[in-house]
Design a protein around this motif. Structure first.
Motif, PDB file in Angstrom:
ATOM      1  N   VAL A 115       0.838  -1.175  -0.033  1.00 24.66           N
ATOM      2  CA  VAL A 115       0.016   0.220  -0.008  1.00 24.66           C
ATOM      3  C   VAL A 115       0.945   1.458  -0.093  1.00 24.66           C
ATOM      4  O   VAL A 115       0.420   2.200  -0.689  1.00 24.66           O
ATOM      5  CB  VAL A 115      -0.956   0.015   1.265  1.00 24.66           C
ATOM      6  N   ALA A 116       1.757   1.181   0.676  1.00 29.45           N
ATOM      7  CA  ALA A 116       2.660   2.397   0.938  1.00 29.45           C
ATOM      8  C   ALA A 116       4.049   2.433   0.596  1.00 29.45           C
ATOM      9  O   ALA A 116       4.562   3.314  -0.373  1.00 29.45           O
ATOM     10  CB  ALA A 116       2.862   2.900   2.406  1.00 29.45           C
ATOM     11  N   ILE A 143       1.164   3.879 -12.330  1.00 29.15           N
ATOM     12  CA  ILE A 143       1.609   2.826 -11.934  1.00 29.15           C
ATOM     13  C   ILE A 143       1.379   2.507 -10.297  1.00 29.15           C
ATOM     14  O   ILE A 143       0.991   1.720  -9.682  1.00 29.15           O
ATOM     15  CB  ILE A 143       3.052   2.319 -12.389  1.00 29.15           C
ATOM     16  N   PRO A 144       1.948   3.616  -9.693  1.00 27.26           N
ATOM     17  CA  PRO A 144       2.107   3.662  -8.251  1.00 27.26           C
ATOM     18  C   PRO A 144       0.422   3.502  -7.766  1.00 27.26           C
ATOM     19  O   PRO A 144       0.067   2.850  -6.560  1.00 27.26           O
ATOM     20  CB  PRO A 144       2.656   4.796  -7.628  1.00 27.26           C
ATOM     21  N   VAL A 145      -0.443   4.302  -8.458  1.00 29.86           N
ATOM     22  CA  VAL A 145      -1.847   4.133  -7.864  1.00 29.86           C
ATOM     23  C   VAL A 145      -2.537   2.726  -7.958  1.00 29.86           C
ATOM     24  O   VAL A 145      -3.325   2.351  -7.181  1.00 29.86           O
ATOM     25  CB  VAL A 145      -2.731   5.059  -8.948  1.00 29.86           C
ATOM     26  N   VAL A 146      -2.003   2.134  -9.015  1.00 35.82           N
ATOM     27  CA  VAL A 146      -2.495   0.665  -9.168  1.00 35.82           C
ATOM     28  C   VAL A 146      -1.948  -0.293  -8.369  1.00 35.82           C
ATOM     29  O   VAL A 146      -2.595  -1.012  -7.600  1.00 35.82           O
ATOM     30  CB  VAL A 146      -2.151   0.227 -10.770  1.00 35.82           C
ATOM     31  N   VAL A 163      -1.033   0.725  -5.302  1.00 33.65           N
ATOM     32  CA  VAL A 163      -1.802   1.014  -4.026  1.00 33.65           C
ATOM     33  C   VAL A 163      -2.867   0.454  -3.825  1.00 33.65           C
ATOM     34  O   VAL A 163      -3.366  -0.142  -2.710  1.00 33.65           O
ATOM     35  CB  VAL A 163      -2.027   2.800  -3.858  1.00 33.65           C
ATOM     36  N   LEU A 164      -3.652   0.235  -4.962  1.00 29.18           N
ATOM     37  CA  LEU A 164      -4.935  -0.398  -4.935  1.00 29.18           C
ATOM     38  C   LEU A 164      -4.812  -1.933  -4.482  1.00 29.18           C
ATOM     39  O   LEU A 164      -5.556  -2.312  -4.050  1.00 29.18           O
ATOM     40  CB  LEU A 164      -5.798   0.027  -6.364  1.00 29.18           C
ATOM     41  N   PHE A 165      -3.895  -2.568  -5.254  1.00 31.54           N
ATOM     42  CA  PHE A 165      -3.303  -3.838  -5.162  1.00 31.54           C
ATOM     43  C   PHE A 165      -3.089  -4.146  -3.558  1.00 31.54           C
ATOM     44  O   PHE A 165      -3.612  -5.031  -2.950  1.00 31.54           O
ATOM     45  CB  PHE A 165      -2.565  -4.568  -5.907  1.00 31.54           C
ATOM     46  N   GLY A 166      -2.352  -3.349  -3.268  1.00 30.68           N
ATOM     47  CA  GLY A 166      -1.871  -3.271  -1.782  1.00 30.68           C
ATOM     48  C   GLY A 166      -2.976  -3.305  -0.743  1.00 30.68           C
ATOM     49  O   GLY A 166      -3.280  -3.939   0.188  1.00 30.68           O
ATOM     50  N   ALA A 167      -4.053  -2.014  -1.074  1.00 35.90           N
ATOM     51  CA  ALA A 167      -5.105  -1.796  -0.056  1.00 35.90           C
ATOM     52  C   ALA A 167      -6.144  -3.228  -0.164  1.00 35.90           C
ATOM     53  O   ALA A 167      -6.240  -3.549   0.967  1.00 35.90           O
ATOM     54  CB  ALA A 167      -5.932  -0.585  -0.556  1.00 35.90           C
ATOM     55  N   GLY A 168      -6.123  -3.862  -1.413  1.00 35.06           N
ATOM     56  CA  GLY A 168      -6.903  -5.060  -1.438  1.00 35.06           C
ATOM     57  C   GLY A 168      -6.508  -6.036  -0.535  1.00 35.06           C
ATOM     58  O   GLY A 168      -7.007  -6.876   0.144  1.00 35.06           O
TER      59      GLY A 168
END
Length: 400
Positions: free
Chosen positions: A141-142, A239-242, A244-249
Motif C-alpha cells: 500500500v505504502a 503505476i503507483p496508484v494501481v 496502492v489499490l492492489f496493496g489496499a486490497g
C-alpha cells in the motif's frame, strides 16, 4: 496481540517493500542496465529462489540461537545487499544481490513466523500471522508505490537506498520488542524429527496449494506496470496508484482472513478460491477499461491474500510438530510460487502478434490457469471441509 508482534511486522514491512517494489521499477531497471523487461522480471524470481533455498537452510542454522540475535543478523545482511545493489551497474551483480537479500529475508521471515506463533495462544496462530503479514500488505500500500514514485522521479537506485534506511528503525524495533531467549527454548526437538513432519500428505498438499495461489499472485503483480501503461494506456504515474489499490486490497484480504482462518478456513477457501479464479480472466479481458482495471486490481489483491494467507496459516497448523521449522515450511511454500509465477508469466510477454500490446495480458491468463490448477488439486481433498484445528487433530492421530 502482543506489542512485540508489531515489531516483527515493522521489519516485514521493510523487507516486503523490497520484495514487491520491482513491480513498478522493471522498465527503468531494464533500460538502465540494457536488458529486456522480461529479463529484468527475473530479479523477482531470483529473490524468490533465494527465499525458497534460504527458508529451511537459515531456519535450520538459526533454530538453536536466540530469536532476537538471529533476526538482527538477518536484517544487517539484508541492508548490506541493498547497498551493494544500489551501487552496481551490472545486471548479474544486481541479480546476485537479490539472492543474498532473499536469503536474509528468508531467514528473518522463517524465524519471525515461528516467533509470532509462539507469542500467542495455540488457537490464535491465524491472527498472529495476519498481523505479521500486514507488514507485507502495508508495504504494497505504502512502501511499494512510494518506491515506484521515487523510481519515476529520482531513479530506481534511490529505492534501494530507501529500503536500506527503512531497515534501521525496523532493527531497533526488533532489538527492543523481541525478548532475548536462551537457545533451544522454542521446543528443543531434534532437527530430524521436525523434518519428518514433511512426510505428512496433508502438509505437503497445503504447501502445494499455497505455492500455486502465490504463483498466480506474483505472475500478475510482477507485470502490472506494462498492463497499466500498455493495455490500459495510462500515464506511468498511474503505476503507483494501481499498486496502492492492489496493496489496499491485500491488506483488506489478509485482515479479514486473519479473523476467520483459525476456525473457518474452509469457508474462506471455498468462497475465495472460485472468485479468485473468475477474477484473473476477467481482469485480462477488461484491462483496457481503466476504471474496471482499478476496481479489479483491488478485488484480486484482496482475494489473493485472503486465500493465500489462509493456506499459509494451515501450513502452521499442519506443521505443529515442527515448532522451529514450521515457519520455514510456510515461507518456502510462499516463495516456490513467487519464483515460478513470474518465470511462467515472463514467457508469455513475447506472445504479442501485433503492436496492440496483447502480450501484456499473458501474465493475467497465467494467473487464472494457476488458480484453476489449485482448485482441481484441492477438490478431491478435505481442504474445503475441515478447519486447521480439526486437521491438526487428524494429523496427530495419523501423521501420514
Amino acid at each position: 496481540m502482543p506489542l512485540s508482534l508489531y515489531s516483527l511486522a515493522m521489519a516485514v514491512f521493510a523487507m516486503g517493500t523490497s520484495e514487491f517494489m520491482l513491480a513498478g521499477l522493471l522498465p527503468d531497471i531494464a533500460a538502465d542496465l540494457g536488458v529486456t523487461v522480461g529479463t529484468a522480471g527475473t530479479l523477482t524470481s531470483a529473490f524468490a529462489i533465494g527465499m525458497i533455498a534460504g527458508a529451511p537452510l537459515m531456519a535450520g542454522l538459526a533454530r538453536n540461537r536466540p530469536p532476537r540475535s538471529g533476526l538482527l543478523v538477518f536484517l544487517l545482511v539484508f541492508v548490506a545487499a541493498h547497498v551493494a545493489g544500489a551501487a552496481t551497474s551490472s545486471f548479474p551483480v544486481l541479480f546476485a544481490t537479490r539472492i543474498v537479500a532473499a536469503l536474509a529475508n528468508a531467514g528473518f521471515l522463517a524465524v519471525a513466523v515461528t516467533t509470532a506463533a509462539a507469542l500467542v495462544p495455540a488457537n490464535r496462530k491465524g491472527r498472529a500471522l495476519a498481523v505479521l503479514l500486514s507488514g507485507t500488505t502495508v508495504a504494497t500500500v505504502a512502501g511499494v508505490p512510494g518506491g515506484a514514485v521515487l523510481g519515476t522521479l529520482l531513479g530506481w537506485r534511490v529505492t534501494f537506498w530507501a529500503v536500506a534506511v527503512l531497515c534501521v528503525p525496523a532493527a531497533a524495533g526488533v532489538l527492543h520488542g523481541i525478548p532475548a531467549r536462551s537457545p533451544g527454548e522454542p521446543g528443543g526437538r531434534v532437527l530430524r524429527s521436525e523434518l519428518a513432519q514433511l512426510r505428512s500428505r496433508r502438509l505437503i498438499l497445503v504447501m502445494l496449494l499455497g505455492a500455486l495461489v502465490n504463483a498466480a499472485t506474483f505472475a500478475s503483480f510482477t507485470f502490472l506496470a506494462p498492463v497499466v501503461t500498455g493495455t490500459a494506456g495510462l500515464d506511468p504515474l498511474w503505476i503507483p496508484v494501481v499498486l496502492v489499490l492492489f496493496g489496499a486490497g491485500s491488506f483488506t484480504g489478509v485482515t479479514v482472513a486473519g479473523r476467520l482462518s483459525d476456525r473457518h478456513s474452509g469457508l474462506v477457501l471455498a468462497a475465495g478460491g472460485p472468485l479468485l479464479l473468475i477474477g484473473w480472466p476477467a481482469l485480462a479481458v477488461l484491462a483496457g477499461e481503466p476504471v474496471v482495471l482499478l476496481i479489479l486490481v483491488f478485488v484480486q489483491g484482496a482475494l489473493s491474500f485472503a486465500v493465500g494467507s489462509t493456506l499459509i496459516t494451515r501450513v502452521l497448523y499442519e506443521a505443529a510438530g515442527a515448532p522451529t521449522m514450521a515457519g520455514s515450511y510456510a515461507t518456502a511454500a510462499l516463495n516456490v510460487g513467487a519464483a515460478a509465477g513470474p518465470l511462467i508469466a515472463a514467457a508469455t510477454l513475447g506472445t504479442a502478434a501485433s503492436g496492440e500490446g496483447t502480450g501484456d495480458l499473458g501474465p493475467l491468463w497465467v494467473s487464472g490457469l494457476l488458480v484453476a490448477i489449485a482448485l482441481l488439486v484441492a477438490l478431491p481433498s478435505a481442504v474445503f471441509r475441515h478447519g486447521p484445528l480439526e486437521c491438526g487433530e487428524e494429523q496427530r492421530a495419523d501423521p501420514d
